[in-house]
Design a protein around this motif. Structure first.
Motif, short mmCIF file in Angstrom:
data_model
loop_
_atom_site.label_atom_id
_atom_site.label_comp_id
_atom_site.label_asym_id
_atom_site.label_seq_id
_atom_site.Cartn_x
_atom_site.Cartn_y
_atom_site.Cartn_z
N PHE A 21 -32.47 17.57 3.03
CA PHE A 21 -31.16 16.62 3.62
C PHE A 21 -30.26 17.59 3.92
N LEU A 22 -29.09 16.90 4.58
CA LEU A 22 -27.85 17.53 5.39
C LEU A 22 -26.55 16.97 4.33
N ALA A 23 -25.86 17.70 3.42
CA ALA A 23 -24.45 17.04 3.55
C ALA A 23 -23.50 17.14 3.91
N VAL A 24 -22.61 16.26 4.47
CA VAL A 24 -21.77 16.60 6.01
C VAL A 24 -20.33 15.80 5.80
N ASP A 25 -19.36 16.95 6.35
CA ASP A 25 -18.79 15.95 6.41
C ASP A 25 -17.28 16.34 7.55
N ASP B 163 -31.70 7.10 8.07
CA ASP B 163 -31.32 8.53 8.23
C ASP B 163 -30.17 8.79 8.00
N VAL B 164 -29.52 7.95 7.03
CA VAL B 164 -28.22 7.92 6.47
C VAL B 164 -27.99 7.86 5.33
N VAL B 165 -27.90 8.51 4.09
CA VAL B 165 -27.59 8.08 2.12
C VAL B 165 -25.79 8.22 2.39
N ASP B 166 -25.12 7.27 2.13
CA ASP B 166 -23.92 7.32 2.17
C ASP B 166 -23.83 7.12 0.12
N THR B 167 -22.94 8.22 -0.30
CA THR B 167 -22.90 8.10 -1.71
C THR B 167 -21.65 7.31 -2.46
N ARG C 210 -33.73 16.33 8.10
CA ARG C 210 -33.23 16.15 8.08
C ARG C 210 -32.70 14.74 7.51
N LYS C 211 -32.08 14.15 6.29
CA LYS C 211 -30.99 12.53 6.79
C LYS C 211 -30.33 13.80 6.20
N MET C 212 -28.97 12.44 6.56
CA MET C 212 -27.15 13.00 6.31
C MET C 212 -26.86 12.58 4.97
N ILE C 213 -25.98 13.11 3.90
CA ILE C 213 -25.61 12.78 3.26
C ILE C 213 -24.21 13.26 3.56
N ALA C 214 -23.32 11.62 3.63
CA ALA C 214 -22.30 11.52 3.84
C ALA C 214 -21.35 10.86 2.16
N LEU D 25 -22.54 15.20 -5.90
CA LEU D 25 -21.95 14.09 -6.00
C LEU D 25 -23.62 13.50 -5.75
N TYR D 26 -23.57 13.24 -5.21
CA TYR D 26 -25.69 13.25 -4.83
C TYR D 26 -26.75 13.59 -5.73
N LEU D 27 -26.54 14.35 -6.17
CA LEU D 27 -27.28 14.94 -6.83
C LEU D 27 -27.10 14.42 -8.43
#
Length: 189
Positions: free
Chosen positions: A17-21, A129-133, A97-101, A182-184
């Motif tokens: 994943f790639l956590a992005v902000d 492809d996007v995981v929204d916490t 990767r998938k995105m985490i945001a 947070l995702y973890l």
């Protein structure tokens, strides 16, 4: 049914994943500008700080938004990177990767706008492809019989509920790392 949910959740947990902000001059990609972007890779439940990157974009008119994210006109003048440099780095980091945001429509909206402006093409993030916490936590709260208000879902507030460390808000890299943590926590078994 719970077996299916667990299996589906496991698919999201495993992998890369790639956590992005992003930090912006406002909330609407069609009216506002991208000020800074930060990201950190998450590889099989490990946050890889060696792959973390942070960029301030050149040519941005900061205005009053500096009071939120702390990026100033001087920062833009001294450290601003061209949109091409930022997109090239993002492409390399996001590949495979998938995105985490947290509240992912901000990240996807502003990154898509940047692609349109620089490369003349749309970059469409597939939902898978996007995981929204923020969405994950909202659904969790609803399953628990709690119906969250907006403040309940802010990144800092959600992290507090999971006993995660307190960080300063509104720095793109710090918030990307906070989102990865947070995702973890949200996906811990």
């Amino acid at each position: 049914m719970f077996g299916f949910l667990r299996k589906q959740s496991r698919l999201l947990v495993d992998g890369t994943f790639l956590a992005v902000d992003v930090e912006t001059t406002g909330l609407k990609p069609d009216k506002h500008e991208l000020v800074s972007i930060g990201w950190v890779p998450v590889n099989d439940r490990v946050i890889d700080l060696s792959g973390a990157q942070y960029f301030v974009l050149s040519g941005v008119r900061i205005g009053d938004s500096a009071t939120l994210h702390g990026v100033t006109d001087d920062d833009v003048a001294q450290h601003g990177q061209s949109y091409d440099v930022v997109l090239d780095a993002f492409d390399r980091a996001f590949e495979g990767r998938k995105m985490i945001a947290h509240f992912a429509q901000m990240e996807t909206g502003f990154i898509s706008k940047l692609y349109r402006e620089v490369r003349g093409q749309r970059f469409v993030f597939a939902e898978r492809d996007v995981v929204d916490t923020m969405t994950m936590e909202r659904r969790h709260m609803e399953r628990m019989g709690t119906y969250p208000r907006g403040e309940d879902l802010r990144l800092a507030r959600v992290r507090e509920r999971y006993n995660l460390p307190t960080y300063g808000n509104h720095n793109a890299l710090t918030d990307a790392i906070a989102c990865a943590e947070l995702y973890l926590a949200l996906t811990a078994s």
